[in-house]
Design an enzyme around this catalytic site. Sequence first.
Site, PDB file in Angstrom:
ATOM      1  N   CYS A   1      -5.482  -0.466  -3.220  1.00 31.97           N
ATOM      2  CA  CYS A   1      -5.351   0.770  -2.464  1.00 31.97           C
ATOM      3  C   CYS A   1      -6.656   1.545  -2.577  1.00 31.97           C
ATOM      4  CB  CYS A   1      -4.195   1.586  -3.053  1.00 31.97           C
ATOM      5  SG  CYS A   1      -3.922   3.158  -2.226  1.00 31.97           S
ATOM      6  N   LEU A   2      -7.101   2.113  -1.463  1.00 31.34           N
ATOM      7  CA  LEU A   2      -8.349   2.882  -1.472  1.00 31.34           C
ATOM      8  C   LEU A   2      -8.248   4.090  -2.405  1.00 31.34           C
ATOM      9  CD1 LEU A   2      -9.172   2.756   2.356  1.00 31.34           C
ATOM     10  CD2 LEU A   2     -10.304   1.472   0.520  1.00 31.34           C
TER      11      LEU A   2
ATOM     12  N   HIS B   1       3.443  -0.707   2.285  1.00 31.87           N
ATOM     13  CA  HIS B   1       2.516   0.014   1.416  1.00 31.87           C
ATOM     14  C   HIS B   1       2.157   1.381   2.017  1.00 31.87           C
ATOM     15  CE1 HIS B   1      -1.222   0.060  -1.300  1.00 31.87           C
ATOM     16  NE2 HIS B   1      -1.437   1.061  -0.466  1.00 31.87           N
TER      17      HIS B   1
ATOM     18  N   GLN C   1      -3.725  10.249   2.125  1.00 30.63           N
ATOM     19  CA  GLN C   1      -4.925   9.777   1.413  1.00 30.63           C
ATOM     20  C   GLN C   1      -6.170  10.554   1.814  1.00 30.63           C
ATOM     21  OE1 GLN C   1      -4.027   5.381   2.309  1.00 30.63           O
ATOM     22  NE2 GLN C   1      -5.065   5.296   0.341  1.00 30.63           N
TER      23      GLN C   1
ATOM     24  N   GLY D   1      -5.600  -0.535   5.421  1.00 32.85           N
ATOM     25  CA  GLY D   1      -4.692   0.526   5.845  1.00 32.85           C
ATOM     26  C   GLY D   1      -5.055   1.854   5.211  1.00 32.85           C
TER      27      GLY D   1
ATOM     28  N   HIS E   1       3.266   5.565   1.111  1.00 33.76           N
ATOM     29  CA  HIS E   1       2.367   6.714   0.935  1.00 33.76           C
ATOM     30  C   HIS E   1       2.979   7.984   1.545  1.00 33.76           C
ATOM     31  CE1 HIS E   1      -1.351   5.414  -0.929  1.00 33.76           C
ATOM     32  NE2 HIS E   1      -1.481   4.384  -0.113  1.00 33.76           N
TER      33      HIS E   1
HETATM   34 ZN    ZN Z   1      -2.661   2.744  -0.392  1.00 30.50          ZN
END
Ligand code: ZN
Length: 154
Positions: free
Chosen positions: A89-90, A131, A51, A46, A135
């Site tokens: 998480c990235l 999740h 992000q 995701g 964000h």
């Molecule tokens: Zn994340």
Amino acid sequence: MAIREIRVEGDPCLNKVCRVVDKFDERLHQLLDDMKDTLVKAQGVGLAAPQVGILKRVFVIDTPDKGMVEFINPEIVKTEGSYTDVEGCLSLPGKAGMVERPMKTTVKAFDRNGVEFEYTGEELYSKCICHENDHLDGVLYASKVVEWMDPEEE
Ligand code: ZN
């Protein structure tokens, strides 16, 4: 196709509340296409717009069974049960921790053309919706971790 830079912990974009999308236009489609390319390249499940530094209520989820799904202006309308599973998480590379999430999450959202849909995800998908939705409110999973995993075991 364009890969956007994934912001990591410490970047102020990750702690901001994102704005509602009001124009379902070419710019939004470009953002979605870039986010999908970026997610595939990063081999993630995701990715939320903040992000990549865009403070809009948009995220994409890519799973083997459902494929790539775009969620615009998502709103969680119902949750059921709970389960605890590992999350990463990235934006927090090299970390993983156990987080409690609903077993089932129902989300209402819009697609890229402004058509509303509703989707109920279970387990992995429920976890992903929650999740990514966090964000959009500037919340990272790190604040919900009940136990961090040893990176050596990853
Ligand atoms: Zn994340």
